[in-house]
Design a protein around this motif. Structure first.
Motif, short mmCIF file in Angstrom:
data_model
loop_
_atom_site.label_atom_id
_atom_site.label_comp_id
_atom_site.label_asym_id
_atom_site.label_seq_id
_atom_site.Cartn_x
_atom_site.Cartn_y
_atom_site.Cartn_z
N ALA A 85 0.83 -1.21 0.00
CA ALA A 85 0.00 0.00 0.00
C ALA A 85 0.86 1.26 0.00
O ALA A 85 0.54 2.25 -0.67
CB ALA A 85 -0.92 -0.01 1.21
N SER A 88 2.19 1.76 -3.51
CA SER A 88 1.14 2.26 -4.40
C SER A 88 0.86 3.73 -4.13
O SER A 88 0.67 4.52 -5.06
CB SER A 88 -0.13 1.43 -4.20
OG SER A 88 0.10 0.07 -4.51
N ARG A 89 0.84 4.11 -2.85
CA ARG A 89 0.61 5.51 -2.51
C ARG A 89 1.75 6.39 -3.00
O ARG A 89 1.52 7.51 -3.50
CB ARG A 89 0.44 5.64 -1.00
CG ARG A 89 0.10 7.04 -0.53
CD ARG A 89 -0.39 7.03 0.90
NE ARG A 89 0.56 6.41 1.80
CZ ARG A 89 0.38 5.23 2.40
NH1 ARG A 89 -0.72 4.54 2.18
NH2 ARG A 89 1.30 4.73 3.22
N VAL A 93 1.37 9.50 -5.57
CA VAL A 93 1.85 10.85 -5.24
C VAL A 93 2.83 11.35 -6.30
O VAL A 93 2.78 12.51 -6.72
CB VAL A 93 2.49 10.84 -3.84
CG1 VAL A 93 3.22 12.14 -3.58
CG2 VAL A 93 1.43 10.62 -2.78
#
Length: 261
Positions: A85, A88-89, A93
């Protein structure tokens, strides 16, 4: 960074598909060469068929060797869901930051998230005041040059320190609600000290912003009339003079015209 496990299996699938395609192509070309060579006799086209078939067979063999070597390697371990996660973040961004308005949008999202995290605490109002003052100073920052540049750097350092202090105040306040009665008085005294430091720091930051606004105003105010205003006044007087001259010419008439009877 991509998932190494997913990359491993994706490469394995590609090698398997490539080996199958080259195997089919080698079989087709080899069969065609085996049938057409005895049928039409040896010649230049037969050499082309045989060369293509041999090249396809060699490539198919190399693909199968590569596939077996890759399949023999142990697959990388699966990523932890939290790490996946986070990656992916980070990719999301990075994609937003490449947009023209991306950095501003991300800064606003982070600001709102930080404000929501302090909602309901004593540090919330001080954080809101600091946020307004920081936005005001950011709007004036391009004009704070020369002697004012060290003040801008000090303001940036103070902003980071005060935001960290606000987070500490909120953490101590939340812990105060869970503290036993014998430790609550000591923790409450520490909380009041931190709140006083935060309020005085935010007030000092607001004073710096006011002083910066005064610097910008004095730096832009000339000792005499603004050059643009003086040029507009001169242009206005010139137009008035031209209009008066045209009015006088119309009143006198054309002196070179001979009056008719």
């Amino acid at each position: 960074m991509a998932d190494e496990r997913a990359r491993h299996f994706r490469r394995l699938r590609r090698l398997r598909s490539s080996a199958r395609r080259w195997s089919v192509l080698a079989g087709g070309l080899g069969g065609a060469a085996a049938v057409l060579t005895p049928y039409a006799g040896l010649g230049l086209p037969d050499a082309a068929w045989a060369g293509a078939a041999g090249s396809a067979v060699a490539l198919a063999a190399w693909r199968w060797v590569d596939l077996r070597a890759l399949a023999a390697r142990p697959a990388p371990p699966a990523l932890d869901p939290a790490e996946a996660a986070a990656r992916s973040r980070a990719r999301l961004v990075a994609a937003v930051e490449r947009l023209p308005v991306g950095p501003g949008v991300l800064a606003e999202v982070r600001r709102v998230r930080s404000r929501l995290a302090l909602r309901g605490t004593t540090a919330g109002p001080a954080w809101a005041r600091l946020d307004r003052a920081a936005l005001t100073l950011a709007g004036m920052a391009p004009r704070l040059t020369g002697l004012a540049e060290p003040a801008v750097l000090e303001a940036a350092a103070a902003d980071r320190s005060l935001r960290d202090l606000a987070g500490r105040v909120a953490s101590v306040e939340r812990a105060l609600k869970l503290a036993p009665p014998e430790a609550r008085s000591r923790l409450g005294e520490a909380h009041r000290t931190l709140v006083g430091q935060l309020d005085s720091g935010v007030a000092a930051y607001e004073g710096l912003v006011v002083a910066a606004a005064g610097y910008v105003a004095e730096d832009a105010r000339p000792s005499t009339e603004h050059p643009a205003a003086s040029r507009l006044t001169e242009a206005t007087d010139l137009l008035h003079g031209v209009a008066s001259a045209l009015a006088e010419l119309r009143a006198v008439g054309d002196p070179l015209r001979t009056p008719t009877r």
